[in-house]
Motif scaffolding. Structure first.
Motif, PDB file in Angstrom:
ATOM      1  N   ASN A   8      64.786  58.649  13.278  1.00  0.00           N
ATOM      2  CA  ASN A   8      63.652  59.156  14.306  1.00  0.00           C
ATOM      3  C   ASN A   8      63.991  60.623  14.635  1.00  0.00           C
ATOM      4  N   ARG A   9      65.277  60.689  14.897  1.00  0.00           N
ATOM      5  CA  ARG A   9      65.816  62.270  15.508  1.00  0.00           C
ATOM      6  C   ARG A   9      65.701  63.414  14.552  1.00  0.00           C
ATOM      7  N   TYR A  10      66.037  62.919  13.107  1.00  0.00           N
ATOM      8  CA  TYR A  10      66.027  63.967  12.268  1.00  0.00           C
ATOM      9  C   TYR A  10      64.706  64.482  11.736  1.00  0.00           C
ATOM     10  N   ILE A  11      63.890  63.291  11.549  1.00  0.00           N
ATOM     11  CA  ILE A  11      62.229  63.651  11.370  1.00  0.00           C
ATOM     12  C   ILE A  11      61.659  64.286  12.429  1.00  0.00           C
ATOM     13  N   GLY A  12      61.985  63.838  13.576  1.00  0.00           N
ATOM     14  CA  GLY A  12      61.436  64.501  14.734  1.00  0.00           C
ATOM     15  C   GLY A  12      61.908  66.062  14.612  1.00  0.00           C
ATOM     16  N   TYR A  13      62.971  66.360  14.516  1.00  0.00           N
ATOM     17  CA  TYR A  13      63.414  67.759  14.287  1.00  0.00           C
ATOM     18  C   TYR A  13      62.631  68.650  13.278  1.00  0.00           C
ATOM     19  N   LEU A  14      62.451  67.780  12.119  1.00  0.00           N
ATOM     20  CA  LEU A  14      61.925  68.635  11.136  1.00  0.00           C
ATOM     21  C   LEU A  14      60.122  68.768  11.477  1.00  0.00           C
ATOM     22  N   LYS A  15      59.810  67.866  12.289  1.00  0.00           N
ATOM     23  CA  LYS A  15      58.267  67.923  12.434  1.00  0.00           C
ATOM     24  C   LYS A  15      58.243  69.254  13.749  1.00  0.00           C
ATOM     25  N   SER A  16      59.474  69.334  14.594  1.00  0.00           N
ATOM     26  CA  SER A  16      59.328  70.356  15.380  1.00  0.00           C
ATOM     27  C   SER A  16      59.217  71.966  14.787  1.00  0.00           C
ATOM     28  N   MET A  18      58.416  72.289  11.485  1.00  0.00           N
ATOM     29  CA  MET A  18      57.031  72.427  11.010  1.00  0.00           C
ATOM     30  C   MET A  18      55.903  72.965  11.981  1.00  0.00           C
ATOM     31  N   GLU A  19      55.801  72.422  13.216  1.00  0.00           N
ATOM     32  CA  GLU A  19      54.877  72.851  14.206  1.00  0.00           C
ATOM     33  C   GLU A  19      55.310  74.591  14.390  1.00  0.00           C
ATOM     34  N   PHE A  20      56.422  74.697  14.681  1.00  0.00           N
ATOM     35  CA  PHE A  20      56.859  76.148  14.836  1.00  0.00           C
ATOM     36  C   PHE A  20      56.050  76.982  13.603  1.00  0.00           C
ATOM     37  N   GLY A  21      56.049  76.518  12.500  1.00  0.00           N
ATOM     38  CA  GLY A  21      55.685  77.156  11.376  1.00  0.00           C
ATOM     39  C   GLY A  21      54.293  77.494  11.521  1.00  0.00           C
ATOM     40  N   VAL A  22      53.654  76.272  12.032  1.00  0.00           N
ATOM     41  CA  VAL A  22      51.975  76.440  12.064  1.00  0.00           C
ATOM     42  C   VAL A  22      51.719  77.581  13.162  1.00  0.00           C
ATOM     43  N   TYR A  26      52.714  80.661   9.366  1.00  0.00           N
ATOM     44  CA  TYR A  26      53.152  80.630   7.938  1.00  0.00           C
ATOM     45  C   TYR A  26      52.659  79.580   7.256  1.00  0.00           C
ATOM     46  N   TYR A  27      51.756  78.545   7.910  1.00  0.00           N
ATOM     47  CA  TYR A  27      51.132  77.709   7.054  1.00  0.00           C
ATOM     48  C   TYR A  27      50.145  77.029   7.856  1.00  0.00           C
ATOM     49  N   ASP A  28      48.993  76.430   7.537  1.00  0.00           N
ATOM     50  CA  ASP A  28      47.824  75.919   8.401  1.00  0.00           C
ATOM     51  C   ASP A  28      48.138  74.369   9.093  1.00  0.00           C
ATOM     52  N   VAL A  29      48.820  73.794   8.433  1.00  0.00           N
ATOM     53  CA  VAL A  29      48.875  72.439   8.927  1.00  0.00           C
ATOM     54  C   VAL A  29      50.099  71.768   8.564  1.00  0.00           C
ATOM     55  N   ASN A  30      50.494  71.152   9.602  1.00  0.00           N
ATOM     56  CA  ASN A  30      51.868  70.487   9.706  1.00  0.00           C
ATOM     57  C   ASN A  30      51.839  69.109   8.990  1.00  0.00           C
ATOM     58  N   PRO A  31      52.559  69.070   7.976  1.00  0.00           N
ATOM     59  CA  PRO A  31      52.237  68.207   7.040  1.00  0.00           C
ATOM     60  C   PRO A  31      53.072  66.697   7.884  1.00  0.00           C
ATOM     61  N   LEU A  32      53.792  66.811   8.785  1.00  0.00           N
ATOM     62  CA  LEU A  32      54.214  65.762   9.536  1.00  0.00           C
ATOM     63  C   LEU A  32      53.331  65.412  10.967  1.00  0.00           C
ATOM     64  N   ARG A  33      52.276  65.972  11.253  1.00  0.00           N
ATOM     65  CA  ARG A  33      51.475  65.984  12.344  1.00  0.00           C
ATOM     66  C   ARG A  33      51.197  64.470  12.614  1.00  0.00           C
ATOM     67  N   ARG A  34      50.729  63.606  11.756  1.00  0.00           N
ATOM     68  CA  ARG A  34      50.511  62.088  12.108  1.00  0.00           C
ATOM     69  C   ARG A  34      51.760  61.197  12.131  1.00  0.00           C
ATOM     70  N   TRP A  35      53.005  61.845  11.702  1.00  0.00           N
ATOM     71  CA  TRP A  35      54.005  60.870  12.130  1.00  0.00           C
ATOM     72  C   TRP A  35      54.515  60.451  13.259  1.00  0.00           C
ATOM     73  N   LYS A  36      54.600  59.232  13.357  1.00  0.00           N
ATOM     74  CA  LYS A  36      55.116  58.567  14.680  1.00  0.00           C
ATOM     75  C   LYS A  36      56.314  57.827  14.521  1.00  0.00           C
ATOM     76  N   PRO A  37      57.413  58.006  15.471  1.00  0.00           N
ATOM     77  CA  PRO A  37      58.585  57.413  15.290  1.00  0.00           C
ATOM     78  C   PRO A  37      58.597  56.093  15.179  1.00  0.00           C
ATOM     79  N   GLY A  38      59.504  55.432  14.469  1.00  0.00           N
ATOM     80  CA  GLY A  38      59.476  53.998  14.342  1.00  0.00           C
ATOM     81  C   GLY A  38      60.342  53.261  15.612  1.00  0.00           C
TER      82      GLY A  38
END
Length: 229
Positions: A8-16, A18-22, A26-38
């Motif tokens: 959860n922590r590491y994927i959460g960091y990656l999601k953040s 990605m969101e900064f990139g949006v 840099y790109y239009d959509v965060n590929p992890l936008r729909r990810w929810k922590p387990g």
């Protein structure tokens, strides 16, 4: 194979990231936008008061003292505990310590035992760093490793961390029948959290309740049950 909390922590960091990139275009959509922590499994502490005393017996002097401080000041290990200083937090005139529960943004005055305050009075004269807990004259940030190593030397068959001392303090305080509101204020948590994660009805109370529940079985004579010990 990592724990759910680690994933959860590491994927959460990656999601953040990605969101900064949006946001920066840099790109239009965060590929992890729909990810929810387990759902994370809450860690259960097995530490008992007897085992904690065993750890103290084999611990180095600085760790033995750190355990005593953590027991008398049941704040969360981290800055709340290791950041305590003699000149900023200890109030010898009032017989206690000003503590901060940073997680809930709450400050309280914690009255301590006379014996513990006397120990603090003596130690302030030779602690070089000015902190209540130190090692070789320097402040510390973590002690989980040394605590775990001492537990191994004491013969414990399960893992421990410094947070287990706080958990043990809370469960012991509740088992002694202390008011939930008092325990919650001292530890910087809520009564609801105590009921959810720490409180367990006493075995005697549970047995009495089950004995008094209506019996749906057939009435018949029974021989007394003899328990061998």
């Amino acid at each position: 194979d990592n724990a759910q909390s680690t994933r959860n922590r590491y994927i959460g960091y990656l999601k953040s990231i990605m969101e900064f990139g949006v946001e920066q275009g840099y790109y239009d959509v965060n590929p992890l936008r729909r990810w929810k922590p387990g759902k994370e499994q809450r860690r259960k502490s097995s530490l008992t008061l007897g085992d904690l005393r065993k750890i103290q017996e084999v611990a180095a002097p600085h760790l033995r003292w750190a355990i005593e401080v953590a027991w008398n000041i049941p704040v969360r290990p981290g800055q709340d505990l290791y950041g305590l200083r003699f000149d900023q937090h200890v109030r010898f005139d009032k017989g206690g310590i000003d503590v901060v529960h940073s997680k809930v943004k709450r400050s309280i005055f914690l009255r301590c035992s006379e014996s513990f305050m006397h120990e603090l009075w003596e130690r302030q004269h030779y602690h070089k760093s000015g902190y209540l807990i130190e090692y070789c004259g320097n402040p510390v940030k973590r002690m989980d490793k040394s605590f775990s190593n001492a537990a191994e030397r004491a013969g414990l068959k399960y893992g421990v961390i410094m947070y287990d001392i706080r958990h043990l303090w809370i469960t012991t305080a509740l088992d002694q029948g202390n008011e939930f509101s008092v325990v919650a204020r001292i530890c910087g948590t809520s009564v609801e959290m105590l009921y959810q994660y720490y409180y367990e009805p006493h075995a005697d109370d549970q047995a009495k309740m089950m004995e008094n529940m209506p019996n749906l079985g057939e009435k018949r004579e029974r021989n007394p049950i003899t328990l061998s010990i």
